[in-house]
Structure formats: C-alpha cells, structure tokens
Design a protein around this motif. Sequence first.
Motif, PDB file in Angstrom:
ATOM      1  N   VAL A   1       0.848  -1.198   0.000  1.00 40.74           N
ATOM      2  CA  VAL A   1       0.000   0.000   0.000  1.00 40.74           C
ATOM      3  C   VAL A   1       0.883   1.248   0.000  1.00 40.74           C
ATOM      4  N   PHE A   2       1.931   1.202   0.792  1.00 40.38           N
ATOM      5  CA  PHE A   2       2.884   2.309   0.850  1.00 40.38           C
ATOM      6  C   PHE A   2       3.534   2.539  -0.519  1.00 40.38           C
ATOM      7  N   VAL A   3       3.979   1.458  -1.168  1.00 42.92           N
ATOM      8  CA  VAL A   3       4.608   1.569  -2.488  1.00 42.92           C
ATOM      9  C   VAL A   3       3.628   2.154  -3.490  1.00 42.92           C
ATOM     10  N   TRP A   4       2.387   1.703  -3.436  1.00 37.57           N
ATOM     11  CA  TRP A   4       1.350   2.205  -4.359  1.00 37.57           C
ATOM     12  C   TRP A   4       1.173   3.707  -4.190  1.00 37.57           C
ATOM     13  N   LEU A   5       1.166   4.191  -2.949  1.00 40.54           N
ATOM     14  CA  LEU A   5       1.014   5.621  -2.696  1.00 40.54           C
ATOM     15  C   LEU A   5       2.214   6.402  -3.232  1.00 40.54           C
ATOM     16  N   MET A   6       3.416   5.832  -3.070  1.00 43.63           N
ATOM     17  CA  MET A   6       4.614   6.490  -3.577  1.00 43.63           C
ATOM     18  C   MET A   6       4.580   6.587  -5.104  1.00 43.63           C
ATOM     19  N   VAL A   7       4.170   5.511  -5.743  1.00 50.48           N
ATOM     20  CA  VAL A   7       4.090   5.492  -7.208  1.00 50.48           C
ATOM     21  C   VAL A   7       2.976   6.417  -7.683  1.00 50.48           C
TER      22      VAL A   7
ATOM     23  N   ASP B   1       2.041   9.141  -6.380  1.00 55.97           N
ATOM     24  CA  ASP B   1       2.526  10.513  -6.339  1.00 55.97           C
ATOM     25  C   ASP B   1       3.462  10.798  -7.507  1.00 55.97           C
ATOM     26  N   GLY B   2       4.210   9.776  -7.947  1.00 58.70           N
ATOM     27  CA  GLY B   2       5.069   9.928  -9.115  1.00 58.70           C
ATOM     28  C   GLY B   2       6.197  10.925  -8.947  1.00 58.70           C
ATOM     29  N   GLY B   3       6.659  11.118  -7.711  1.00 59.79           N
ATOM     30  CA  GLY B   3       7.757  12.052  -7.494  1.00 59.79           C
ATOM     31  C   GLY B   3       7.350  13.509  -7.464  1.00 59.79           C
TER      32      GLY B   3
ATOM     33  N   LEU C   1       5.877  15.041  -4.991  1.00 55.04           N
ATOM     34  CA  LEU C   1       5.963  15.551  -3.620  1.00 55.04           C
ATOM     35  C   LEU C   1       4.679  16.238  -3.187  1.00 55.04           C
ATOM     36  N   GLY C   2       3.570  15.650  -3.614  1.00 52.57           N
ATOM     37  CA  GLY C   2       2.267  16.199  -3.274  1.00 52.57           C
ATOM     38  C   GLY C   2       1.626  15.488  -2.100  1.00 52.57           C
ATOM     39  N   LEU C   3       0.292  15.524  -2.062  1.00 51.35           N
ATOM     40  CA  LEU C   3      -0.457  14.960  -0.944  1.00 51.35           C
ATOM     41  C   LEU C   3      -0.196  13.470  -0.771  1.00 51.35           C
ATOM     42  N   TRP C   4      -0.149  12.718  -1.892  1.00 54.80           N
ATOM     43  CA  TRP C   4       0.055  11.275  -1.792  1.00 54.80           C
ATOM     44  C   TRP C   4       1.412  10.950  -1.168  1.00 54.80           C
ATOM     45  N   ARG C   5       2.409  11.781  -1.443  1.00 52.56           N
ATOM     46  CA  ARG C   5       3.742  11.549  -0.871  1.00 52.56           C
ATOM     47  C   ARG C   5       3.703  11.747   0.642  1.00 52.56           C
TER      48      ARG C   5
ATOM     49  N   LEU D   1      13.328   2.001   0.418  1.00 53.20           N
ATOM     50  CA  LEU D   1      14.606   2.292  -0.238  1.00 53.20           C
ATOM     51  C   LEU D   1      14.531   2.072  -1.743  1.00 53.20           C
ATOM     52  N   VAL D   2      13.939   0.955  -2.147  1.00 55.36           N
ATOM     53  CA  VAL D   2      13.814   0.658  -3.581  1.00 55.36           C
ATOM     54  C   VAL D   2      12.964   1.714  -4.269  1.00 55.36           C
ATOM     55  N   THR D   3      11.865   2.105  -3.639  1.00 54.64           N
ATOM     56  CA  THR D   3      10.992   3.111  -4.243  1.00 54.64           C
ATOM     57  C   THR D   3      11.709   4.449  -4.370  1.00 54.64           C
ATOM     58  N   LEU D   4      12.470   4.833  -3.352  1.00 65.96           N
ATOM     59  CA  LEU D   4      13.227   6.080  -3.435  1.00 65.96           C
ATOM     60  C   LEU D   4      14.246   6.034  -4.570  1.00 65.96           C
ATOM     61  N   SER D   5      14.871   4.866  -4.760  1.00 69.54           N
ATOM     62  CA  SER D   5      15.836   4.721  -5.851  1.00 69.54           C
ATOM     63  C   SER D   5      15.150   4.756  -7.211  1.00 69.54           C
ATOM     64  N   VAL D   6      13.997   4.120  -7.311  1.00 66.20           N
ATOM     65  CA  VAL D   6      13.228   4.150  -8.566  1.00 66.20           C
ATOM     66  C   VAL D   6      12.858   5.584  -8.923  1.00 66.20           C
ATOM     67  N   LEU D   7      12.528   6.376  -7.908  1.00 62.13           N
ATOM     68  CA  LEU D   7      12.162   7.773  -8.129  1.00 62.13           C
ATOM     69  C   LEU D   7      13.393   8.675  -8.279  1.00 62.13           C
TER      70      LEU D   7
END
Length: 201
Positions: free
Chosen positions: A32-38, A40-42, A44-48, A95-101
């Motif tokens: 769920v956390f990863v989905w929210l990060m994705v 937002d798509g980088g 840095l809005g509400l979803w982030r 960590l992986v999500t931050l690297s992907v972004l």
Amino acid sequence: MRGRVVSAGETPASMGNIANIITVVRILLAPVFVWLMVLDGGELGLWRWIAGALFIVSITTDSVDGFLARSRNLVTDFGKLVDPIADKILVGAALVTLSVLDELWWWVTIVILVREFGITIFRFFMLRDHVIPAGFLGKLKTVIQAVAVSFALVPLWTVLGDWVLWVNWTLMGAALVLTVVSGLQYLWDAWRVTRAAKAAR
C-alpha cells in the motif's frame, strides 16, 4: 491457532495473537505504501505526505508488537521469524521506491538490502543451533534506518527549505555506515560463538 490471543498468562499463546497480527498487518501495508509512492510519481504532493505518514506509523508498530509480545507473554516462534522480516520488507520497499524515483543512489539501496537480507538468511540457515542476540550497534542501526528513511520520505524540505536535504543525507549516511559495521560485527560474533561451540565438543 489455539491459545491466548490478547490476554497475559502462562498458557501457550496463539500464533494468531495480537502481536503477530500487528506484525502481519505491517507486511500488508508495504505494498500500500509503495502504491502511494508510485501514485505521487515524485511530485511531492499529498500522496507523498500520506505515504510518508503511513511508513512512520507502520515502522512504529514494530515497538508496539514487541512490547505486547513480551509484556503479555505472547512470544511465538512465528513471531520471532516474521517480525524482523516485516521490518526489512518495509524498509526495503521504501529504499527501492526512493531509488526508482531517483531520490536515492541505487548502490546505497543495494548495500543496505544485501546486508539486511544476507544476515537474515545467514541467521536462519547457518546459525540454527546458536542464538546471536542483536548488539548495541544492530539496535542503533534499526532506529537510525527508520529515522533516515522517514526523513527521506516526508518532503519537509518543500516547507522548511533545502537545508533539510543536508539533514536527510547525513542521516542516510549514518544509517549506511551503521548497517555495514553492525553486519560485520554480527558475522564476527557468529564466528566466535561457532568456534567456541566447536571447541566445547
């Protein structure tokens, strides 16, 4: 699944007790956390912000389930196995999500993940007959990792200024160093315990 779920006591605890339920929920919250990060798509809005808050709440439950398990005598083999894995899944996903972004160097993520899962596999398959408790550095590493990742996820720099980014990188650097050093310390301790066990035979 029979046994105590919430109440304290000396009788066997259920594998489905409250502490283990919290641990499993922590694992389920990772995607769920990863989905929210994705989602937002980088940007840095509400979803982030929501993703960052979800991570902080999730990682905090580690101390909650541990406290419940110990204080109510709800410690089970399942909990001992799954609890550390849950933390690694959550931190690893972040960590992986931050690297992907493209917000964290991949080599930092790889070093941390190799250490975390490598030591876990080593503990399960190589040290079945020996229990090596986490040392001070290992415990400190866990705390600093959680703090560093939380700061990296919550975009405070958009509100407080770019100086926050220096704090973020300092925390992540400390987490990286502690991750490597505590891993080496664990391997050293494991070698000493194994050598002592062989000598005693």
